[in-house]
Design an enzyme around this catalytic site. Structure first.
Site, short mmCIF file in Angstrom:
data_model
loop_
_atom_site.label_atom_id
_atom_site.label_comp_id
_atom_site.label_asym_id
_atom_site.label_seq_id
_atom_site.Cartn_x
_atom_site.Cartn_y
_atom_site.Cartn_z
CB SER A 136 25.89 17.97 62.00
OG SER A 136 26.12 19.23 61.47
CG HIS A 157 22.94 14.13 62.76
ND1 HIS A 157 24.18 13.68 63.16
CD2 HIS A 157 23.18 14.99 61.74
CE1 HIS A 157 25.10 14.23 62.41
NE2 HIS A 157 24.53 15.03 61.54
CD GLU A 169 24.78 10.45 65.16
OE1 GLU A 169 25.81 9.83 65.36
OE2 GLU A 169 24.72 11.71 65.15
CG ASN A 207 30.19 14.46 63.02
OD1 ASN A 207 30.78 13.87 62.11
ND2 ASN A 207 29.21 15.31 62.80
#
Ligand code: NAD
Length: 517
Positions: A136, A157, A169, A207
Site C-alpha cells: 500500500s 493494490h 490500483e 492514499n
C-alpha cells in the site's frame, strides 16, 4: 502473447492469466486471505502460502466460514461454495508455486523482505508468469530493484475488505511493462473489480488524494476551530459517509499516523503532507480509536445520521427569518436558492453583487472563500458579516459551519442561526478560521487530485473512480471541480495560502491553467 524487449533482454508475457490458470498468494493475513478468496471465486486454483506455520490453512478455514455466511444469506449456492473451497490449498514452500501464472505478494509492509521474496520468485517462475505486489505504500520501482525481469512486476493494490471493495490500483513502477499492467487490469476486471492505473508515487492515488480529508480537520482541531463532533457533522453534510474524526477512530490513529508519516517522508518533507501534533498526541497517549476503546470519541460515537428534516424542531420550521436576499451567482448560490424554495423560505434575488451568499437584515452570510469573516468585514467595511460553509448536498446537510466577524452582535448571530435551522441545518459555529470545514477540505482534495493528474500519476477519470470506490467518497475531485468551477476552488486555495503563508495551500498548476481556459 506480446513480446517486449528492454534492459533485461527478451521477455514474453501473456495478456492475462486464463480463468483456470494457477494463481499463488503469499502472505495469508487479512489481505492475502481476501485476495485468495476472490481469485478462487473467479475460478483459479489458488495456492496460499505464509511464513507462519498453519497460517495458510487457518486462512482457508476462515474463507470457508465467510462463504458459509454467503450460503446462509442465499448469495451463494452450497455447491459453488464447495467448488471454491476445492480450488484453495495451502503451500509449504515457495518452490511449490513454480507453475503459477501469477503470484501476488501480500506479506508484511517492509521493503527488504518483499524485495527478497520478489527476487526469489523472479528466479523461480517461468518467464511469462506475472508477479504482483499488494503493497500500500512501498514504491513498485524500489520493489523491482534486483529482479532480473522487473518489467513483470505490477502493483495490484486491493482495498480492505477485499471481497467487498471494488477498487484495484494497478501500479506501474518505472520498469513495469505496459503489457504486464494491462494483463493485471484485465484480470482485475474478470475478478469483478474496477481497476485504475497509477504511476508508482507515494500513496499511489487513494492514499495520496485522501490526505487532506484527515489533515484539514486535524489542522482545524489544532487551531481550536471546533469540536470533533462539529467537524464530523460538517463533513457528513457534504455527503461523506463518515466524518474525518470518526473515520480516523475507525482506521486507528497509529495506522493513519504511519501512512501520513510515510507519505510526508516520501515527499521529502513537503508541508502539504505534514503529520499533525493532534494525531501524534493521540498515538502517544494510546488513544488509538475504536481498537483501544477511545480516540476522539469514547467507543463508537452515537450515530448522528439524523436527516435534516428530523433535526429541526417544529418552532424552527416556521420561524420568521425576515427579508432574505440570495446574492451573487454560481453553483452554490443556485443550490441554496433551490433548497430555500424546497424549504419554503421566500427570498429576493440579486445576481449583481460582488459576493455570493445570503443577505439578511444588517447581516451578510458569504460562502467562504478561504478568508476569515473578520478579514472580509474589515476589507469591505461591512461589520455585519459571517462566512458560511459550502452546502454541497443541501438535502443531506446535517449542520453547516458558520463563523462570525468579531463585531457581529448577538441579535444578528441569532438571526443567522434561525435561518440555518429554518433550512434544516444545525448551525455549527466555528472559530473564525479561513476556509471553515467543508470548503477547505474539498478545495484541498480537488487540489491534490489535480496535482496527481498534473504529475502523471493517474488521469482525471481514474482519480474520481479511485476516490469513490477506494474510500467511498460521494464524488471524485474532478466531479467537485466541474460542479464548483476552477475559479471558486482556486479562490478558496489562494485565500488559505494568503492566510497561512504556507506552501501547503499552493495551487496545483493544473487548476491555475483551468482559469485561463
Ligand atoms: P497481515 O499482517 O495481516 O498479514 C501479513 C502476513 O504475511 C502474515 O500472516 C505474515 O506471517 C506473512 N508474512 C510475513 N513475511 C512473510 C514472508 N517473507 N513470506 C511469507 N509470509 C510472510 O498484513 P495485511 O494487512 O494482510 O497486509 C499485507 C500487505 O497488504 C501489506 O503490504 C499491506 O501494506 C498491504 N495492504 C494492507 C491493507 C489493509 O487494510 N490491511 C490494505 C491494502 C494493502
Amino acid at each position: 502473447m506480446t513480446e517486449s524487449t528492454g534492459s533485461t533482454g527478451s521477455w514474453r508475457v501473456a495478456t492475462a492469466p486464463a480463468a483456470q490458470a494457477p494463481v499463488a498468494v503469499i502472505g495469508a493475513g487479512v489481505m492475502g486471505a481476501g485476495i485468495a478468496q476472490v481469485a478462487a471465486q473467479a475460478g483459479h486454483p489458488v495456492r496460499l502460502m505464509d511464513l507462519r506455520e498453519g497460517a495458510a490453512a487457518a486462512a482457508i478455514a476462515q474463507i470457508g466460514k465467510a462463504l458459509d455466511g454467503l450460503v446462509t444469506k442465499g448469495r451463494m449456492e452450497a455447491a459453488e461454495r464447495e467448488a471454491v473451497m476445492s480450488r484453495l490449498s495451502p503451500a509449504g514452500a515457495t518452490a511449490d508455486l513454480k507453475d503459477s501464472a501469477l503470484v501476488i505478494e501480500v506479506i508484511v509492509e517492509k521493503l527488504e523482505p518483499k524485495q527478497a521474496l520478489l527476487r526469489e520468485l523472479d528466479a523461480l517462475l517461468p518467464p511469462d508468469a506475472l508477479i504482483a505486489s499488494n503493497t500500500s505504500s512501498i514504491s513498485i520501482t524500489a520493489l523491482a530493484n534486483g529482479m532480473a525481469t522487473p518489467r513483470r512486476l505490477v502493483g495490484m493494490h486491493f482495498f480492505n475488505p477485499v471481497p467487498l471493495m471494488k477498487l484495484v490500483e494497478v501500479v506501474w513502477g518505472a520498469e513495469t511493462d505496459p503489457s504486464a499492467a494491462e494483463a493485471i487490469e484485465q484480470l482485475s476486471r474478470r475478478w469483478g473489480k474496477t481497476p485504475v492505473h497509477a504511476r508508482s508515487t507515494p500513496g499511489f492515488i487513494v492514499n495520496r488524494i485522501a490526505r487532506p480529508y484527515y489533515a484539514e480537520t486535524l489542522a482545524l482541531l489544532q487551531e481550536q476551530a471546533g469540536s470533533p463532533a462539529q467537524l464530523d457533522r460538517a463533513l457528513r453534510g457534504a455527503g461523506f459517509r463518515m466524518g474525518p474524526c470518526e473515520l480516523m477512530d475507525l482506521i486507528g490513529h497509529d495506522t493513519n499516523y504511519l501512512v501520513t508519516q510515510s507519505v510526508f517522508e516520501a515527499n521529502f518533507g513537503d508541508k502539504r503532507y505534514q503529520p499533525s501534533l493532534v494525531q501524534k498526541a493521540l498515538v502517544d497517549g494510546g488513544r488509538l480509536g475504536r481498537k483501544s476503546g477511545k480516540g476522539f470519541y469514547e467507543g463508537v460515537p452515537a450515530s448522528t445520521s439524523t436527516s435534516p428534516a428530523e433535526s429541526i424542531t417544529a418552532s424552527a420550521a416556521d420561524a420568521d427569518v425576515g427579508a432574505v436576499t440570495l446574492a451573487g451567482q454560481g453553483a452554490l448560490v443556485e443550490r441554496l436558492g433551490a433548497w430555500m424554495t424546497t424549504r419554503g423560505v421566500a427570498f429576493e434575488r440579486d445576481a449583481t453583487t460582488d459576493w455570493n451568499g445570503v443577505a439578511l437584515d444588517g447581516l451578510q452570510l458569504h460562502f467562504t472563500r478561504g478568508r476569515c469573516a473578520s478579514q472580509l468585514a474589515h476589507e469591505r467595511g461591512q461589520p455585519g458579516l459571517a462566512v458560511i460553509d459550502w452546502p454541497l448536498a443541501p438535502d443531506r446537510v446535517e449542520g453547516l459551519a458558520i463563523a462570525f466577524a468579531s463585531r457581529v452582535d448577538a441579535a444578528s448571530r441569532e438571526h443567522a442561526e434561525v435561518l440555518l435551522r429554518r433550512l434544516g441545518w444545525e448551525p455549527l459555529v466555528l472559530r473564525d478560521v479561513p476556509g471553515l470545514a467543508v470548503a477547505r477540505t474539498i478545495a484541498m482534495l480537488v487540489n491534490e487530485g489535480a496535482d496527481a493528474v498534473w504529475q502523471g500519476v493517474c488521469d482525471e477519470a481514474g482519480a474520481d473512480t479511485a476516490m469513490k470506490l477506494g474510500v467511498n467518497y460521494p464524488a471524485g475531485p474532478f466531479e467537485w471541480l466541474a460542479l464548483l468551477g476552477a475559479p471558486a476552488v482556486v479562490d478558496a486555495l489562494d485565500g488559505l495560502f494568503d492566510a497561512y503563508r504556507s506552501e501547503r495551500y499552493r495551487v496545483s498548476p493544473l487548476l491555475r491553467q483551468r482559469l485561463w481556459g
